[in-house]
Design a protein around this motif. Structure first.
Motif, PDB file in Angstrom:
ATOM      1  N   LEU A  26       5.060  85.450  98.898  1.00 41.04           N
ATOM      2  CA  LEU A  26       5.993  84.063  98.367  1.00 41.04           C
ATOM      3  C   LEU A  26       5.683  82.948  98.949  1.00 41.04           C
ATOM      4  O   LEU A  26       5.716  82.047  98.455  1.00 41.04           O
ATOM      5  CB  LEU A  26       7.616  84.689  99.000  1.00 41.04           C
ATOM      6  N   PRO A  27       5.064  82.869 100.146  1.00 38.44           N
ATOM      7  CA  PRO A  27       4.300  81.567 100.845  1.00 38.44           C
ATOM      8  C   PRO A  27       3.340  80.811  99.570  1.00 38.44           C
ATOM      9  O   PRO A  27       3.275  79.573  99.755  1.00 38.44           O
ATOM     10  CB  PRO A  27       3.912  81.758 102.129  1.00 38.44           C
ATOM     11  N   HIS A  28       2.837  81.740  98.768  1.00 38.37           N
ATOM     12  CA  HIS A  28       1.860  81.005  97.912  1.00 38.37           C
ATOM     13  C   HIS A  28       2.332  80.897  96.488  1.00 38.37           C
ATOM     14  O   HIS A  28       1.751  80.709  95.771  1.00 38.37           O
ATOM     15  CB  HIS A  28       0.615  82.163  97.907  1.00 38.37           C
ATOM     16  N   LEU A  29       3.426  81.055  96.369  1.00 41.76           N
ATOM     17  CA  LEU A  29       4.149  80.907  94.958  1.00 41.76           C
ATOM     18  C   LEU A  29       4.025  79.438  94.466  1.00 41.76           C
ATOM     19  O   LEU A  29       3.663  79.420  93.389  1.00 41.76           O
ATOM     20  CB  LEU A  29       5.826  80.921  95.395  1.00 41.76           C
ATOM     21  N   ASP A  30       4.065  78.434  95.273  1.00 37.91           N
ATOM     22  CA  ASP A  30       3.635  76.902  94.727  1.00 37.91           C
ATOM     23  C   ASP A  30       2.307  76.926  94.271  1.00 37.91           C
ATOM     24  O   ASP A  30       1.837  76.459  93.175  1.00 37.91           O
ATOM     25  CB  ASP A  30       4.137  75.963  95.747  1.00 37.91           C
ATOM     26  N   ALA A  31       1.211  77.571  95.029  1.00 38.79           N
ATOM     27  CA  ALA A  31      -0.119  77.748  94.424  1.00 38.79           C
ATOM     28  C   ALA A  31      -0.282  78.282  93.270  1.00 38.79           C
ATOM     29  O   ALA A  31      -1.208  77.907  92.391  1.00 38.79           O
ATOM     30  CB  ALA A  31      -1.033  78.228  95.632  1.00 38.79           C
ATOM     31  N   ALA A  32       0.402  79.386  93.121  1.00 40.68           N
ATOM     32  CA  ALA A  32       0.342  80.145  92.041  1.00 40.68           C
ATOM     33  C   ALA A  32       0.747  79.403  90.777  1.00 40.68           C
ATOM     34  O   ALA A  32       0.346  79.627  89.593  1.00 40.68           O
ATOM     35  CB  ALA A  32       1.132  81.630  92.133  1.00 40.68           C
ATOM     36  N   GLY A  41      -1.161  74.667  80.803  1.00 43.01           N
ATOM     37  CA  GLY A  41      -0.965  73.316  79.993  1.00 43.01           C
ATOM     38  C   GLY A  41       0.467  73.010  79.809  1.00 43.01           C
ATOM     39  O   GLY A  41       0.835  71.984  79.355  1.00 43.01           O
ATOM     40  N   ASN A  42       1.444  73.937  80.106  1.00 43.65           N
ATOM     41  CA  ASN A  42       2.867  73.680  80.089  1.00 43.65           C
ATOM     42  C   ASN A  42       3.508  74.435  81.167  1.00 43.65           C
ATOM     43  O   ASN A  42       3.261  75.482  81.467  1.00 43.65           O
ATOM     44  CB  ASN A  42       3.414  73.756  78.716  1.00 43.65           C
ATOM     45  N   SER A  43       4.475  74.031  81.294  1.00 44.06           N
ATOM     46  CA  SER A  43       5.503  74.582  82.726  1.00 44.06           C
ATOM     47  C   SER A  43       6.024  76.001  82.013  1.00 44.06           C
ATOM     48  O   SER A  43       6.304  76.737  83.013  1.00 44.06           O
ATOM     49  CB  SER A  43       6.529  73.465  83.075  1.00 44.06           C
ATOM     50  N   ALA A  44       6.700  75.983  80.975  1.00 42.00           N
ATOM     51  CA  ALA A  44       7.311  77.246  80.419  1.00 42.00           C
ATOM     52  C   ALA A  44       6.166  78.291  80.305  1.00 42.00           C
ATOM     53  O   ALA A  44       6.576  79.464  81.006  1.00 42.00           O
ATOM     54  CB  ALA A  44       7.813  77.036  79.061  1.00 42.00           C
ATOM     55  N   ASP A  45       4.933  78.106  79.849  1.00 44.33           N
ATOM     56  CA  ASP A  45       3.985  79.157  80.005  1.00 44.33           C
ATOM     57  C   ASP A  45       3.555  79.552  81.457  1.00 44.33           C
ATOM     58  O   ASP A  45       3.435  80.755  81.606  1.00 44.33           O
ATOM     59  CB  ASP A  45       2.770  78.788  79.065  1.00 44.33           C
ATOM     60  N   ALA A  46       3.818  78.613  82.222  1.00 39.18           N
ATOM     61  CA  ALA A  46       3.226  78.846  83.691  1.00 39.18           C
ATOM     62  C   ALA A  46       4.196  79.547  84.479  1.00 39.18           C
ATOM     63  O   ALA A  46       4.049  80.674  85.284  1.00 39.18           O
ATOM     64  CB  ALA A  46       3.240  77.388  84.294  1.00 39.18           C
ATOM     65  N   GLU A  47       5.677  79.406  84.050  1.00 39.32           N
ATOM     66  CA  GLU A  47       6.542  80.142  84.748  1.00 39.32           C
ATOM     67  C   GLU A  47       6.453  81.708  84.060  1.00 39.32           C
ATOM     68  O   GLU A  47       6.467  82.603  85.146  1.00 39.32           O
ATOM     69  CB  GLU A  47       8.152  79.723  84.274  1.00 39.32           C
ATOM     70  N   GLN A  51       5.635  84.791  86.735  1.00 40.96           N
ATOM     71  CA  GLN A  51       6.497  85.974  86.796  1.00 40.96           C
ATOM     72  C   GLN A  51       5.958  87.346  86.485  1.00 40.96           C
ATOM     73  O   GLN A  51       5.930  88.275  87.469  1.00 40.96           O
ATOM     74  CB  GLN A  51       7.845  85.910  85.892  1.00 40.96           C
ATOM     75  N   GLU A  52       5.053  87.158  85.759  1.00 43.14           N
ATOM     76  CA  GLU A  52       4.231  88.346  85.124  1.00 43.14           C
ATOM     77  C   GLU A  52       3.220  88.798  86.413  1.00 43.14           C
ATOM     78  O   GLU A  52       3.143  89.903  86.801  1.00 43.14           O
ATOM     79  CB  GLU A  52       3.451  88.266  83.985  1.00 43.14           C
ATOM     80  N   ALA A  53       2.731  87.967  86.699  1.00 44.54           N
ATOM     81  CA  ALA A  53       1.646  88.008  87.808  1.00 44.54           C
ATOM     82  C   ALA A  53       2.261  88.548  89.014  1.00 44.54           C
ATOM     83  O   ALA A  53       1.511  89.438  89.748  1.00 44.54           O
ATOM     84  CB  ALA A  53       0.736  86.547  88.147  1.00 44.54           C
ATOM     85  N   PHE A  54       3.193  88.240  89.581  1.00 44.76           N
ATOM     86  CA  PHE A  54       4.147  88.628  90.469  1.00 44.76           C
ATOM     87  C   PHE A  54       4.471  90.241  90.540  1.00 44.76           C
ATOM     88  O   PHE A  54       4.532  90.981  91.398  1.00 44.76           O
ATOM     89  CB  PHE A  54       5.053  87.867  91.075  1.00 44.76           C
ATOM     90  N   MET A  55       4.889  90.288  89.260  1.00 42.49           N
ATOM     91  CA  MET A  55       5.205  91.666  88.924  1.00 42.49           C
ATOM     92  C   MET A  55       3.982  92.570  89.231  1.00 42.49           C
ATOM     93  O   MET A  55       4.079  93.830  89.533  1.00 42.49           O
ATOM     94  CB  MET A  55       5.904  91.995  87.416  1.00 42.49           C
ATOM     95  N   ARG A  56       2.931  92.174  88.598  1.00 43.46           N
ATOM     96  CA  ARG A  56       1.727  93.019  88.586  1.00 43.46           C
ATOM     97  C   ARG A  56       1.095  93.012  89.935  1.00 43.46           C
ATOM     98  O   ARG A  56       0.744  94.163  90.509  1.00 43.46           O
ATOM     99  CB  ARG A  56       0.488  92.317  87.755  1.00 43.46           C
TER     100      ARG A  56
END
Length: 208
Positions: A26-32, A41-47, A51-56
């Motif tokens: 979680l401390p690296h959430l902003d960097a992720a 290129g956009n915030s919606a895709d980034a979120e 989310q998928e990356a953290f689940m993985r």
């Protein structure tokens, strides 16, 4: 040990595992998110990517080794984005990402000397930096983001991008040159905007 005892022990182990993952990741959430935002290129895709990356990452947390989860987590973010990028590229929605960009590796690795392009990146205002970064091909943008904005070492960037360190150094050097060229091309427009803004302030009546 009864079945209920085993289930209770398993829940305790799972809870401890989740708590440890949260403490490290979680401390690296902003960097992720920043990396995902610049890649997609956009915030919606980034979120969605984060989310998928953290689940993985949680799913494969047992495979994590080391003291810093940051490069490991960013590598998962990048792979998650890259999977989506390839899916879209196959549908002709985007230009193909060149994972095998023709970079001439730099022999040896470590800290490269500062150059004018590096100083230019750090001295420009935020808006101009963001505009110039957005114009870079994503292959160059990602390494520059990781190096200049996230302050990762060459070794860490190599781990994130799964590239040899020499190739990472070469790609960063090329990215800096391209960034500098974009900034230089924008300078006349930037100066003109500054002059218009200054003139407008000088023409205001007293008290305005």
């Amino acid at each position: 040990m009864t079945s209920s005892d085993r289930q209770a022990a398993r829940k305790r182990d799972d809870g401890e595992r989740v708590r440890r993952f949260q403490a490290l990741a979680l401390p690296h959430l902003d960097a992720a998110y920043n990396l995902a935002r610049w890649l997609s290129g956009n915030s919606a895709d980034a979120e969605d990517i984060v989310q998928e990356a953290f689940m993985r990452a949680l799913r494969f947390f047992d495979s994590f080794e080391g003291d810093s989860a940051r490069p490991w987590l960013l590598a998962i973010v990048r792979r998650t984005w890259y999977s989506e990028w390839r899916r879209r590229a196959s549908s002709h929605e985007v230009v193909q990402f060149d994972e095998e960009l023709d970079d001439t590796p730099i022999d040896g690795w470590g800290t490269a000397p500062e150059d004018p392009q590096t100083l230019m990146i750090r001295e420009q205002d935020t808006r101009l930096v963001h505009e110039a970064l957005a114009e870079l091909p994503v292959e160059f943008r990602e390494v520059l983001i990781l190096r200049e904005l996230e302050d990762l070492s060459y070794r860490e960037i190599a781990a994130v991008t799964e590239l040899p360190i020499g190739t990472v150094m070469s790609r960063i050097a090329r990215a800096r040159r391209k960034f500098a060229a974009i900034v230089t091309s924008r300078e006349p427009q930037r100066r003109a905007e500054h002059v218009r803004t200054t003139d407008g302030q000088q023409e205001r009546p007293d008290g305005m």
